[in-house]
Design a protein around this motif. Structure first.
Motif, PDB file in Angstrom:
ATOM      1  N   ARG A  14       0.669  -1.220   0.047  1.00 38.62           N
ATOM      2  CA  ARG A  14      -0.157  -0.045  -0.064  1.00 38.62           C
ATOM      3  C   ARG A  14       0.883   1.471  -0.005  1.00 38.62           C
ATOM      4  N   GLY A  15       2.023   1.226   0.796  1.00 44.90           N
ATOM      5  CA  GLY A  15       2.905   2.365   0.934  1.00 44.90           C
ATOM      6  C   GLY A  15       3.419   2.918  -0.660  1.00 44.90           C
ATOM      7  N   GLU A  16       3.903   1.854  -1.028  1.00 45.01           N
ATOM      8  CA  GLU A  16       4.677   2.113  -2.395  1.00 45.01           C
ATOM      9  C   GLU A  16       3.493   2.488  -3.395  1.00 45.01           C
ATOM     10  N   VAL A  17       2.335   1.848  -3.502  1.00 48.00           N
ATOM     11  CA  VAL A  17       1.470   2.172  -4.441  1.00 48.00           C
ATOM     12  C   VAL A  17       0.942   3.608  -4.428  1.00 48.00           C
ATOM     13  N   LEU A  18       0.752   3.953  -3.070  1.00 52.37           N
ATOM     14  CA  LEU A  18       0.189   5.171  -2.635  1.00 52.37           C
ATOM     15  C   LEU A  18       1.339   6.207  -3.082  1.00 52.37           C
ATOM     16  N   ARG A  19       2.472   5.965  -2.914  1.00 56.19           N
ATOM     17  CA  ARG A  19       3.431   7.022  -3.120  1.00 56.19           C
ATOM     18  C   ARG A  19       3.577   7.258  -4.649  1.00 56.19           C
ATOM     19  N   SER A  20       3.231   6.183  -5.419  1.00 53.93           N
ATOM     20  CA  SER A  20       3.349   6.492  -6.973  1.00 53.93           C
ATOM     21  C   SER A  20       2.163   7.411  -7.165  1.00 53.93           C
ATOM     22  N   TYR A  21       0.994   7.476  -6.644  1.00 56.70           N
ATOM     23  CA  TYR A  21       0.061   8.196  -6.882  1.00 56.70           C
ATOM     24  C   TYR A  21       0.346   9.683  -6.440  1.00 56.70           C
ATOM     25  N   ALA A  22       0.913   9.822  -5.457  1.00 56.17           N
ATOM     26  CA  ALA A  22       1.244  11.174  -4.671  1.00 56.17           C
ATOM     27  C   ALA A  22       2.347  11.816  -5.804  1.00 56.17           C
ATOM     28  N   LEU A  23       3.110  10.994  -6.206  1.00 60.75           N
ATOM     29  CA  LEU A  23       4.155  11.480  -7.287  1.00 60.75           C
ATOM     30  C   LEU A  23       3.304  11.970  -8.546  1.00 60.75           C
ATOM     31  N   ILE A  24       2.757  11.188  -9.076  1.00 59.80           N
ATOM     32  CA  ILE A  24       1.821  11.324 -10.325  1.00 59.80           C
ATOM     33  C   ILE A  24       1.242  12.752 -10.304  1.00 59.80           C
ATOM     34  N   MET A  25       0.346  12.644  -9.002  1.00 61.57           N
ATOM     35  CA  MET A  25      -0.587  14.066  -8.999  1.00 61.57           C
ATOM     36  C   MET A  25       0.376  15.207  -8.625  1.00 61.57           C
ATOM     37  N   ALA A  26       1.489  15.186  -8.102  1.00 60.68           N
ATOM     38  CA  ALA A  26       2.409  16.114  -7.671  1.00 60.68           C
ATOM     39  C   ALA A  26       3.057  16.853  -9.027  1.00 60.68           C
ATOM     40  N   ASN A  27       3.256  15.940 -10.112  1.00 62.93           N
ATOM     41  CA  ASN A  27       3.743  16.224 -11.139  1.00 62.93           C
ATOM     42  C   ASN A  27       2.945  16.500 -12.560  1.00 62.93           C
ATOM     43  N   THR A  28       1.575  16.260 -12.005  1.00 62.38           N
ATOM     44  CA  THR A  28       0.596  16.560 -13.290  1.00 62.38           C
ATOM     45  C   THR A  28      -0.515  17.660 -12.719  1.00 62.38           C
ATOM     46  N   ASP A  29      -0.494  18.892 -13.818  1.00 64.29           N
ATOM     47  CA  ASP A  29      -1.493  19.773 -13.423  1.00 64.29           C
ATOM     48  C   ASP A  29      -2.934  19.575 -13.559  1.00 64.29           C
ATOM     49  N   TYR A  30      -2.686  18.748 -14.878  1.00 74.97           N
ATOM     50  CA  TYR A  30      -4.141  18.639 -15.314  1.00 74.97           C
ATOM     51  C   TYR A  30      -4.242  16.809 -15.962  1.00 74.97           C
ATOM     52  N   ILE A  31      -5.278  16.226 -15.562  1.00 76.37           N
ATOM     53  CA  ILE A  31      -5.564  14.854 -16.121  1.00 76.37           C
ATOM     54  C   ILE A  31      -7.272  14.732 -16.231  1.00 76.37           C
ATOM     55  N   GLN A  32      -7.374  13.925 -17.258  1.00 78.16           N
ATOM     56  CA  GLN A  32      -8.739  13.735 -17.521  1.00 78.16           C
ATOM     57  C   GLN A  32      -8.723  12.311 -17.869  1.00 78.16           C
ATOM     58  N   PHE A  33      -9.730  11.480 -17.672  1.00 86.68           N
ATOM     59  CA  PHE A  33      -9.625  10.082 -18.265  1.00 86.68           C
ATOM     60  C   PHE A  33     -10.987  10.054 -18.823  1.00 86.68           C
ATOM     61  N   PHE A  34     -11.211   9.731 -20.159  1.00 86.25           N
ATOM     62  CA  PHE A  34     -12.148   9.095 -20.712  1.00 86.25           C
ATOM     63  C   PHE A  34     -12.271   7.636 -20.930  1.00 86.25           C
ATOM     64  N   LEU A  35     -13.163   6.845 -20.054  1.00 79.57           N
ATOM     65  CA  LEU A  35     -13.212   5.517 -20.073  1.00 79.57           C
ATOM     66  C   LEU A  35     -13.992   4.940 -21.218  1.00 79.57           C
ATOM     67  N   THR A  36     -13.430   3.995 -21.985  1.00 83.83           N
ATOM     68  CA  THR A  36     -14.364   3.215 -23.181  1.00 83.83           C
ATOM     69  C   THR A  36     -13.969   1.723 -22.919  1.00 83.83           C
ATOM     70  N   ASP A  37     -14.923   1.159 -23.473  1.00 80.35           N
ATOM     71  CA  ASP A  37     -14.579  -0.361 -23.748  1.00 80.35           C
ATOM     72  C   ASP A  37     -14.526  -1.006 -22.185  1.00 80.35           C
TER      73      ASP A  37
END
Length: 167
Positions: free
Chosen positions: A68-91
């Protein structure tokens, strides 16, 4: 046990809410979607909940992250380095068997970072196509992520005759 169609609806709603939390950059919400050892009845007094290998995650181009710690750290890094993100889920396809659910989907991602030279504007937007598999477990608090695996989709190319060929 819930009716099968209700389980599918609940899993699909949890999957959608997870991506919405990512779009909002809400780390606390993202964290709530991931299983904890106690969700599985593991006595946390004997296992550090941050390091217990309960969950796993593979982001495109990353190695397998476990715990859990390693996984959540990865999301914290992604969020800290991404000003904008949008997901359009298909299929999107949801399959539920007992207390385990599998969601496969295509993540059509639009993201952007900071503008060069410290401008107030958002930097260039980049599109990416990723296929993902999200595995959920039923818990007393609802459906939670057990594993996320995402892989980039390589673009098709044309052969010498102008025909599309798979990558």
């Amino acid at each position: 046990m819930s009716a099968p169609h209700l389980d599918v609806e609940q899993v699909e709603a949890a999957n959608t809410a997870f991506y919405e939390a990512l779009e909002e950059g809400d780390f606390e919400k993202v964290s709530e979607f991931w299983l904890t050892p106690s969700d599985l009845g593991i006595d946390e007094s004997y296992h550090d909940p941050a390091d217990a290998g309960v969950v796993s995650c593979v982001h495109p181009g990353w190695p397998v992250l476990t715990g859990r710690g390693e996984v959540l750290r990865s999301y914290a890094l992604i969020m800290a380095n991404t000003d904008y993100i949008q997901f359009f889920l298909t299929d999107v396809h949801v399959s539920v068997t007992g207390d385990t659910a599998l969601v496969t989907c295509t993540e059509n991602i639009l993201s952007g970072g900071p503008a060069p030279d410290g401008d107030e504007e958002l930097g260039p937007l980049v599109g990416q196509l990723v296929v993902a598999t999200n595995t959920f477990r039923r818990t007393p608090a609802g459906w939670k992520l057990w594993s996320h695996h995402a892989s980039p989709v390589l673009a098709e190319s044309e052969d010498e005759d102008g025909e599309d060929t798979p990558p």
